[in-house]
Design a protein around this motif. Structure first.
Motif, PDB file in Angstrom:
ATOM      1  N   GLU A   1      -9.794   5.197  -3.403  1.00 52.41           N
ATOM      2  CA  GLU A   1      -9.454   7.830  -4.129  1.00 52.41           C
ATOM      3  C   GLU A   1      -8.769   7.715  -4.284  1.00 52.41           C
ATOM      4  O   GLU A   1      -7.746   6.995  -3.160  1.00 52.41           O
TER       5      GLU A   1
ATOM      6  N   GLU B   1      -8.369  -0.866 -16.251  1.00 51.63           N
ATOM      7  CA  GLU B   1      -6.560  -0.015 -16.277  1.00 51.63           C
ATOM      8  C   GLU B   1      -6.056  -0.644 -14.336  1.00 51.63           C
ATOM      9  O   GLU B   1      -5.112  -0.819 -14.509  1.00 51.63           O
TER      10      GLU B   1
ATOM     11  N   VAL C   1      -2.710  -0.203  -7.228  1.00 54.44           N
ATOM     12  CA  VAL C   1      -3.007   0.077  -8.941  1.00 54.44           C
ATOM     13  C   VAL C   1      -1.898   0.919  -9.441  1.00 54.44           C
ATOM     14  O   VAL C   1      -2.735   2.036  -8.887  1.00 54.44           O
ATOM     15  N   TYR C   2      -0.818   1.108  -9.650  1.00 55.71           N
ATOM     16  CA  TYR C   2      -0.449   2.265 -10.032  1.00 55.71           C
ATOM     17  C   TYR C   2       0.328   1.724 -11.524  1.00 55.71           C
ATOM     18  O   TYR C   2       1.222   1.217 -11.877  1.00 55.71           O
ATOM     19  N   HIS C   3       0.083   2.556 -12.597  1.00 56.27           N
ATOM     20  CA  HIS C   3       0.326   3.270 -13.735  1.00 56.27           C
ATOM     21  C   HIS C   3       0.156   1.413 -14.457  1.00 56.27           C
ATOM     22  O   HIS C   3       1.259   0.753 -14.744  1.00 56.27           O
ATOM     23  N   TRP C   4      -0.937   0.648 -14.202  1.00 61.73           N
ATOM     24  CA  TRP C   4      -2.096  -0.696 -14.360  1.00 61.73           C
ATOM     25  C   TRP C   4      -1.170  -2.171 -13.949  1.00 61.73           C
ATOM     26  O   TRP C   4      -1.458  -2.500 -14.135  1.00 61.73           O
TER      27      TRP C   4
ATOM     28  N   THR D   1       0.767  -1.374   0.429  1.00 60.85           N
ATOM     29  CA  THR D   1      -0.001  -0.027  -0.146  1.00 60.85           C
ATOM     30  C   THR D   1       0.931   0.978   0.327  1.00 60.85           C
ATOM     31  O   THR D   1       1.627   1.598   0.361  1.00 60.85           O
ATOM     32  N   ALA D   2       0.486   2.119  -1.197  1.00 58.43           N
ATOM     33  CA  ALA D   2       1.294   3.677  -1.111  1.00 58.43           C
ATOM     34  C   ALA D   2       0.549   4.551  -0.192  1.00 58.43           C
ATOM     35  O   ALA D   2       1.054   5.459   0.613  1.00 58.43           O
ATOM     36  N   THR D   3      -0.365   4.818  -0.314  1.00 60.60           N
ATOM     37  CA  THR D   3      -1.572   5.571   0.608  1.00 60.60           C
ATOM     38  C   THR D   3      -2.607   4.602   1.670  1.00 60.60           C
ATOM     39  O   THR D   3      -3.173   5.923   1.748  1.00 60.60           O
ATOM     40  N   GLY D   4      -2.330   4.272   1.756  1.00 62.29           N
ATOM     41  CA  GLY D   4      -3.533   3.377   3.329  1.00 62.29           C
ATOM     42  C   GLY D   4      -4.405   2.759   2.454  1.00 62.29           C
ATOM     43  O   GLY D   4      -5.204   1.818   3.165  1.00 62.29           O
ATOM     44  N   ASN D   5      -5.072   2.675   0.927  1.00 57.45           N
ATOM     45  CA  ASN D   5      -6.215   2.232   0.994  1.00 57.45           C
ATOM     46  C   ASN D   5      -5.989   0.646   0.893  1.00 57.45           C
ATOM     47  O   ASN D   5      -6.584  -0.117   1.309  1.00 57.45           O
ATOM     48  N   THR D   6      -5.220  -0.249   0.534  1.00 59.48           N
ATOM     49  CA  THR D   6      -5.115  -1.571   0.295  1.00 59.48           C
ATOM     50  C   THR D   6      -4.640  -1.960   1.677  1.00 59.48           C
ATOM     51  O   THR D   6      -5.420  -3.219   2.111  1.00 59.48           O
TER      52      THR D   6
ATOM     53  N   GLY E   1      -8.907   4.328 -10.939  1.00 61.78           N
ATOM     54  CA  GLY E   1      -9.293   3.826 -12.667  1.00 61.78           C
ATOM     55  C   GLY E   1     -10.128   5.285 -13.344  1.00 61.78           C
ATOM     56  O   GLY E   1     -10.920   5.564 -14.157  1.00 61.78           O
TER      57      GLY E   1
ATOM     58  N   SER F   1      -6.721  -2.320  -5.034  1.00 58.69           N
ATOM     59  CA  SER F   1      -7.140  -1.181  -5.088  1.00 58.69           C
ATOM     60  C   SER F   1      -6.791  -0.470  -6.032  1.00 58.69           C
ATOM     61  O   SER F   1      -5.646  -0.063  -5.966  1.00 58.69           O
TER      62      SER F   1
HETATM   63  C1  LIG Z   1       0.808   7.793  -9.058  1.00 54.66           C
HETATM   64  C2  LIG Z   1      -0.351   6.772  -9.547  1.00 54.66           C
HETATM   65  C3  LIG Z   1      -0.259   6.323  -9.566  1.00 54.66           C
HETATM   66  C4  LIG Z   1      -2.040   5.947  -9.980  1.00 54.66           C
HETATM   67  N1  LIG Z   1      -2.374   4.638 -11.577  1.00 54.66           N
HETATM   68  C5  LIG Z   1      -3.575   4.084 -11.456  1.00 54.66           C
HETATM   69  C6  LIG Z   1      -4.067   3.105 -12.253  1.00 54.66           C
HETATM   70  O1  LIG Z   1      -2.916   2.788 -13.524  1.00 54.66           O
HETATM   71  N2  LIG Z   1      -5.055   3.205 -12.656  1.00 54.66           N
HETATM   72  C7  LIG Z   1      -6.042   2.605 -11.773  1.00 54.66           C
HETATM   73  O2  LIG Z   1      -6.885   2.417 -11.441  1.00 54.66           O
HETATM   74  N3  LIG Z   1      -5.846   3.559 -10.741  1.00 54.66           N
HETATM   75  C8  LIG Z   1      -4.290   3.769 -10.570  1.00 54.66           C
HETATM   76  N4  LIG Z   1      -4.026   4.824  -8.469  1.00 54.66           N
HETATM   77  C9  LIG Z   1      -5.262   4.678  -7.951  1.00 54.66           C
HETATM   78  C10 LIG Z   1      -5.424   4.114  -6.730  1.00 54.66           C
HETATM   79  O3  LIG Z   1      -4.801   2.531  -7.052  1.00 54.66           O
HETATM   80  C11 LIG Z   1      -5.660   3.601  -5.488  1.00 54.66           C
HETATM   81  O4  LIG Z   1      -5.654   4.978  -5.604  1.00 54.66           O
HETATM   82  C12 LIG Z   1      -5.470   2.559  -5.084  1.00 54.66           C
HETATM   83  O5  LIG Z   1      -6.548   2.797  -4.077  1.00 54.66           O
HETATM   84  C13 LIG Z   1      -4.309   3.351  -4.258  1.00 54.66           C
HETATM   85  O6  LIG Z   1      -3.628   1.366  -3.443  1.00 54.66           O
HETATM   86  P1  LIG Z   1      -2.943   2.504  -2.100  1.00 54.66           P
HETATM   87  O7  LIG Z   1      -3.148   3.243  -1.021  1.00 54.66           O
HETATM   88  O8  LIG Z   1      -3.035   0.649  -0.929  1.00 54.66           O
HETATM   89  O9  LIG Z   1      -1.564   2.227  -2.657  1.00 54.66           O
HETATM   90  C14 LIG Z   1      -2.679   5.804  -9.005  1.00 54.66           C
HETATM   91  C15 LIG Z   1      -2.767   6.248  -7.743  1.00 54.66           C
HETATM   92  C16 LIG Z   1      -1.414   7.244  -7.828  1.00 54.66           C
HETATM   93  C17 LIG Z   1      -0.865   8.101  -6.789  1.00 54.66           C
END
Ligand SMILES: Cc1cc2nc3c(=O)[nH]c(=O)nc-3n(C[C@H](O)[C@H](O)[C@H](O)COP(=O)(O)O)c2cc1C
Length: 191
Positions: free
Chosen positions: A152, A124, A71-74, A22-27, A117, A114
């Protein structure tokens, strides 16, 4: 190969791994709900939050694995991708990934993400889930769930929580999402 089990009260107990990035806490909210539900259902679980230096967990020691990432860049987040790279190398080297990927009796995995989209919706997020799932499939685990939860956008990308294909996703995953997580975990345990 011996079946890794611990014993509790003379009964075989499933070994469960809850692995997530998780980078921002959602997962993490989802992973914690998975852990809580497993406890409520009487299962012990090893939870591992993946970071840049996480050493390879002993995947094959577990009967049931939950694996999730934002998800980060798919794709899954970079630390998750790095860990997957190390695990794939290790299991090829050790001969645990075999041609035809024969099934390992009783071994199961659930893979989830998480995602926000904003551009193309769930499409994606699909590569991220498929990417994680392939490790388990290669190792002979049956992938019994591929789950997608909305999460979110935080920080600079916060406007994407209202201006994309998913509509208004502020506050997700919310309580209803976490209830769905719990229900799905209970469902998986019936398998
Ligand atoms: C830099 C960045 C890139 C992202 N890329 C995608 C993406 O390619 N596809 C998608 O559906 N969501 C994307 N997201 C949204 C995150 O996947 C989503 O907010 C997710 O819940 C974050 O999970 P985390 O808080 O556990 O890291 C992106 C968010 C960030 C900040």
């Amino acid at each position: 190969m011996s079946i890794p089990e611990t014993r509790k009260g003379g009964l075989a107990v499933m070994r469960v791994l809850n692995l997530y990035f998780t980078a921002t806490g959602n997962t993490e909210k989802i992973a914690k709900q998975i852990e809580k539900t497993l406890h409520e259902q009487g299962h012990e679980v090893d939870s591992v939050k993946v970071g840049p230096d996480t050493s390879e967990p002993d995947i094959l020691a577990y009967d049931l694995i939950f694996s999730g990432s934002g998800v980060y860049h798919w794709l899954p987040g970079k630390p998750m991708q790095t860990l997957w790279g190390k695990l794939v190398e290790k299991y090829f080297r050790e001969g645990e990934i075999k041609p035809a990927s024969p099934r390992r009796q009783g071994r199961k995995a659930v893979v989830y993400c998480s995602y926000g989209g904003v551009h193309t919706g769930i499409n994606e997020a699909v590569p991220a889930v498929k990417h994680m799932a392939q490790l388990f499939d290669h190792l002979g685990y049956e992938v019994i769930g591929e789950w997608y939860f909305v999460g979110e956008y935080h920080g600079k990308l916060q406007p994407h929580s209202t201006n994309g294909r998913m509509g208004n996703i502020v506050g997700r995953p919310n309580e209803a999402d976490l209830r769905e997580v719990a229900e799905k975990v209970v469902g998986i345990l019936r398998v």
